[in-house]
Write a protein that holds these residues in place. Structure first.
Motif, PDB file in Angstrom:
ATOM      1  N   LEU A 516       0.696  87.199  74.651  1.00  0.00           N
ATOM      2  CA  LEU A 516       0.816  85.793  74.243  1.00  0.00           C
ATOM      3  C   LEU A 516       1.549  85.714  72.911  1.00  0.00           C
ATOM      4  O   LEU A 516       1.268  86.496  72.000  1.00  0.00           O
ATOM      5  CB  LEU A 516      -0.578  85.170  74.051  1.00  0.00           C
ATOM      6  N   VAL A 517       2.471  84.766  72.827  1.00  0.00           N
ATOM      7  CA  VAL A 517       3.081  84.435  71.536  1.00  0.00           C
ATOM      8  C   VAL A 517       2.878  82.937  71.331  1.00  0.00           C
ATOM      9  O   VAL A 517       3.266  82.131  72.186  1.00  0.00           O
ATOM     10  CB  VAL A 517       4.586  84.791  71.499  1.00  0.00           C
ATOM     11  N   GLY A 518       2.221  82.570  70.246  1.00  0.00           N
ATOM     12  CA  GLY A 518       1.923  81.156  70.001  1.00  0.00           C
ATOM     13  C   GLY A 518       1.162  80.521  71.143  1.00  0.00           C
ATOM     14  O   GLY A 518       1.370  79.359  71.481  1.00  0.00           O
ATOM     15  N   GLY A 519       0.280  81.295  71.769  1.00  0.00           N
ATOM     16  CA  GLY A 519      -0.547  80.767  72.852  1.00  0.00           C
ATOM     17  C   GLY A 519       0.144  80.707  74.201  1.00  0.00           C
ATOM     18  O   GLY A 519      -0.488  80.399  75.211  1.00  0.00           O
ATOM     19  N   ASP A 520       1.432  80.991  74.276  1.00  0.00           N
ATOM     20  CA  ASP A 520       2.148  80.996  75.557  1.00  0.00           C
ATOM     21  C   ASP A 520       2.176  82.406  76.134  1.00  0.00           C
ATOM     22  O   ASP A 520       2.400  83.373  75.403  1.00  0.00           O
ATOM     23  CB  ASP A 520       3.615  80.561  75.369  1.00  0.00           C
ATOM     24  N   ILE A 521       1.990  82.489  77.438  1.00  0.00           N
ATOM     25  CA  ILE A 521       2.129  83.792  78.091  1.00  0.00           C
ATOM     26  C   ILE A 521       3.618  84.125  78.158  1.00  0.00           C
ATOM     27  O   ILE A 521       4.403  83.399  78.763  1.00  0.00           O
ATOM     28  CB  ILE A 521       1.511  83.779  79.501  1.00  0.00           C
ATOM     29  N   VAL A 522       4.018  85.204  77.478  1.00  0.00           N
ATOM     30  CA  VAL A 522       5.446  85.563  77.430  1.00  0.00           C
ATOM     31  C   VAL A 522       5.729  86.854  78.189  1.00  0.00           C
ATOM     32  O   VAL A 522       6.880  87.200  78.442  1.00  0.00           O
ATOM     33  CB  VAL A 522       5.944  85.705  75.977  1.00  0.00           C
ATOM     34  N   PHE A 523       4.652  87.580  78.525  1.00  0.00           N
ATOM     35  CA  PHE A 523       4.840  88.802  79.315  1.00  0.00           C
ATOM     36  C   PHE A 523       3.589  89.035  80.154  1.00  0.00           C
ATOM     37  O   PHE A 523       2.469  88.886  79.671  1.00  0.00           O
ATOM     38  CB  PHE A 523       5.080  90.022  78.416  1.00  0.00           C
ATOM     39  N   ARG A 524       3.814  89.407  81.406  1.00  0.00           N
ATOM     40  CA  ARG A 524       2.703  89.773  82.280  1.00  0.00           C
ATOM     41  C   ARG A 524       3.170  90.967  83.088  1.00  0.00           C
ATOM     42  O   ARG A 524       4.227  90.913  83.717  1.00  0.00           O
ATOM     43  CB  ARG A 524       2.373  88.602  83.196  1.00  0.00           C
ATOM     44  N   ALA A 525       2.403  92.050  83.044  1.00  0.00           N
ATOM     45  CA  ALA A 525       2.808  93.245  83.779  1.00  0.00           C
ATOM     46  C   ALA A 525       2.722  92.963  85.274  1.00  0.00           C
ATOM     47  O   ALA A 525       1.777  92.323  85.737  1.00  0.00           O
ATOM     48  CB  ALA A 525       1.896  94.413  83.413  1.00  0.00           C
ATOM     49  N   THR A 526       3.732  93.408  86.012  1.00  0.00           N
ATOM     50  CA  THR A 526       3.680  93.206  87.458  1.00  0.00           C
ATOM     51  C   THR A 526       2.723  94.209  88.075  1.00  0.00           C
ATOM     52  O   THR A 526       2.085  93.962  89.070  1.00  0.00           O
ATOM     53  CB  THR A 526       5.075  93.384  88.086  1.00  0.00           C
ATOM     54  N   TYR A 527       2.616  95.364  87.435  1.00  0.00           N
ATOM     55  CA  TYR A 527       1.654  96.351  87.902  1.00  0.00           C
ATOM     56  C   TYR A 527       0.935  96.902  86.692  1.00  0.00           C
ATOM     57  O   TYR A 527       1.568  97.224  85.690  1.00  0.00           O
ATOM     58  CB  TYR A 527       2.370  97.495  88.634  1.00  0.00           C
TER      59      TYR A 527
END
Ligand SMILES: [Zn+2]
Length: 530
Positions: A516-527
């Motif tokens: 999270l950056v500033g409360g926004d999801i900016v990266f999510r691992a696909t695996y």
């Protein structure tokens, strides 16, 4: 947003660990126990599945502009010989219209069997119809072909600029290698990428940083065209990252503009232009680091001083008066002495109570200089992976006596200073986990090495602070970043493995699961490995 069922390290002064965080309006609104919150109002609930969560990991010394430029140019990294670089170049040249510049980066003659400087001859053969300029992995030397030398007007009559070297053969002809400030002769002739292409490259470079596990960087030396690109991306809502920018003093147009403008915040703190970057010397790999005594493997050479001490003092005073922080690159022991001398002279001219003057790299220090950081209030900004990358050949350059003050993290910490942690990417990988591992284990990621000067290692807590709360302090952002205390920006990373409790060997393989950056999801691992 409610994040719960985690091992959430707040990294506050009490090393508090909680299981639940509430994020509201981009900031941490609550940190504590699940039983203490009313979950009914949550818009989104994230089950952390028992994973470790740490404050956003920030690289205190990275080069986003160069990482982006690298995406548009030839990757010469990892090549095992001069011939291999030339082969890669020939393949690129075959697909590029004649006359167009071919730029690249990443070669390192220390990885080649003969460890000799390359020459323009091999590049001329591979790409006779294109100007070619390939930057060394550390950015401190450029290897050019004859067409590029001609375009830049460099020939046997060209004199060396202060702080630079034009390598010449026995007949006095330039060999094609330009060290430190001499590189500017080529850089001036080389065309810039278009705004569209560069914006795209910055977007990709940010994605690379996020995938590595970072939430932000301190960019040590950006130029106007790069800052303009960041501004465009921030305005379009396409900058999911934080960048604390130090303006490159060597780019006169950039500093002359910011001298008028003063420090600048772009887009709610996504980009903060808050510092000035100066270069006192070159680098160890290209023997440009300024040493008090000659290199052990190059008698007579004591390296290059790129800027006189009184110029550091003048620029430091000027920048401090305008509210800028000053960050000075100093690798060799002589460069560090003259940088600390310059700071001392600056401080004698007026009280600068909260200057937070930074020395970037602080790589080789005399015993006498180590306690001066604390005394002067200067912050060493160091890159642990440089130590593990350089350990194979640093001893040949420096000899055993000087090694004692090389990458001397523990000696510095014992004086009471904090260390800002970074990577210097693209010189090294942007992965903060590589940096954490190097700081904690002081051992290369591969091989059976038992560790080098293990007495200089950092503890896990120190290494983690050097990428979080200490970095926030080193960029004057400790009120906003660095810990997960309520009120701070909700920048955080969910980790694949707990950096505080996993086996030390596994730290280097940790990956981000959710960022999270500033409360926004900016990266999510696909695996994500269980
Ligand atoms: Zn750097």
């Amino acid at each position: 947003m409610l994040l719960t069922n985690g091992r959430i390290y707040l990294m506050d002064a009490w090393d508090t660990v909680v299981d639940t965080l509430v994020v509201r309006h981009g900031r941490v609104a609550f940190a504590g126990r699940r039983s203490e919150v009313n979950v009914a109002g949550a818009e989104e609930i994230v089950d952390l599945g028992g994973r470790a969560v740490v404050p956003g990991l920030v690289d205190a010394h990275g080069h986003l502009m160069h990482l982006a430029r690298g995406r548009l140019t030839l990757d010469a990294g990892g090549a095992r010989s001069e011939a291999e670089v030339a082969e890669r170049l020939a393949a690129r040249a075959a697909k590029t219209p004649r006359g167009e510049w071919l730029a690249g980066r990443g070669w390192d003659q220390n990885r080649w069997t003969d460890q000799q400087w390359p020459t323009r001859v091999s590049l001329d053969r591979a790409a006779p119809h294109h100007p070619v300029a390939l930057t060394r992995i550390d950015g401190h030397a450029t290897w050019a072909n004859s067409a590029a030398l001609a375009a830049a007007g460099i020939d046997r009559a060209t004199s060396e600029p202060t702080g630079g070297r034009i390598l010449k053969d026995e007949r006095g002809e330039p060999t094609g290698v330009l060290v430190d400030t001499a590189q500017r002769l080529i850089q001036r002739a080389e065309p810039r990428p278009s705004a569209d292409r560069f914006d795209q490259a910055v977007t990709e470079a940010i994605d690379e940083c996020l995938a590595a596990g970072l939430t932000g960087i301190h960019e040590m030396g950006a130029e106007l065209y790069a800052i303009a690109s960041y501004r465009r991306l921030v305005e379009q809502g396409q900058f999911p990252f934080r960048n604390y920018v130090a303006v490159a003093a060597r780019s006169e147009s950039t500093w002359s503009l910011y001298r008028e403008l003063g420090p600048e915040t772009i887009g709610d703190g996504r980009v903060v232009v808050g510092a000035l970057k100066l270069m006192a010397d070159g680098a160890l790999g290209s023997r440009g680091a300024a040493l008090h005594d000659a290199y052990c493997d190059d008698p007579g050479n004591t390296g290059l001083v790129l800027i006189p001490a009184d110029e550091i003092t003048r620029l430091t005073l000027e920048a401090a008066e305008l509210g800028f922080q000053v960050c000075v690159h100093a690798i060799g022991d002589r460069a560090n002495t003259l940088t600390l001398d310059a700071l001392e002279a600056t401080l004698a001219r007026g009280p600068w109570p909260d200057h937070r003057f930074r020395v970037e790299h602080a790589q080789i220090l005399t015993e006498r200089d180590i306690p001066r950081f604390r005394r002067l209030g200067a912050l060493p900004s160091m890159q642990a992976t440089h130590c593990t990358s350089d350990m194979e050949w640093a001893a040949e350059r420096l000899g055993p006596d000087r090694l004692r003050g090389a990458y001397a993290w523990r000696s510095l910490l014992e004086t009471g200073v904090i260390i800002a942690g970074g990577s210097d990417f693209p010189v090294e990988s942007p992965s903060p986990f590589h940096g954490l591992y190097a700081a904690i284990a002081r051992r290369p990621r591969s091989g059976e090495d038992r560790g080098w000067q293990p007495q200089q290692r950092m503890t896990r807590a120190e290494a983690m602070r050097s990428f979080t709360s200490w970095n926030a302090y080193a960029s004057r952002q400790e009120g906003e970043l660095g810990t997960l205390e309520p009120g701070k920006r909700a920048d955080l990373v969910v980790l694949s493995d707990d950096v505080f409790t996993c086996a030390a060997e596994r730290i280097k393989d940790i990956t981000p699961v959710l960022t999270l950056v500033g409360g926004d999801i900016v990266f999510r691992a696909t695996y994500s490995p269980a």
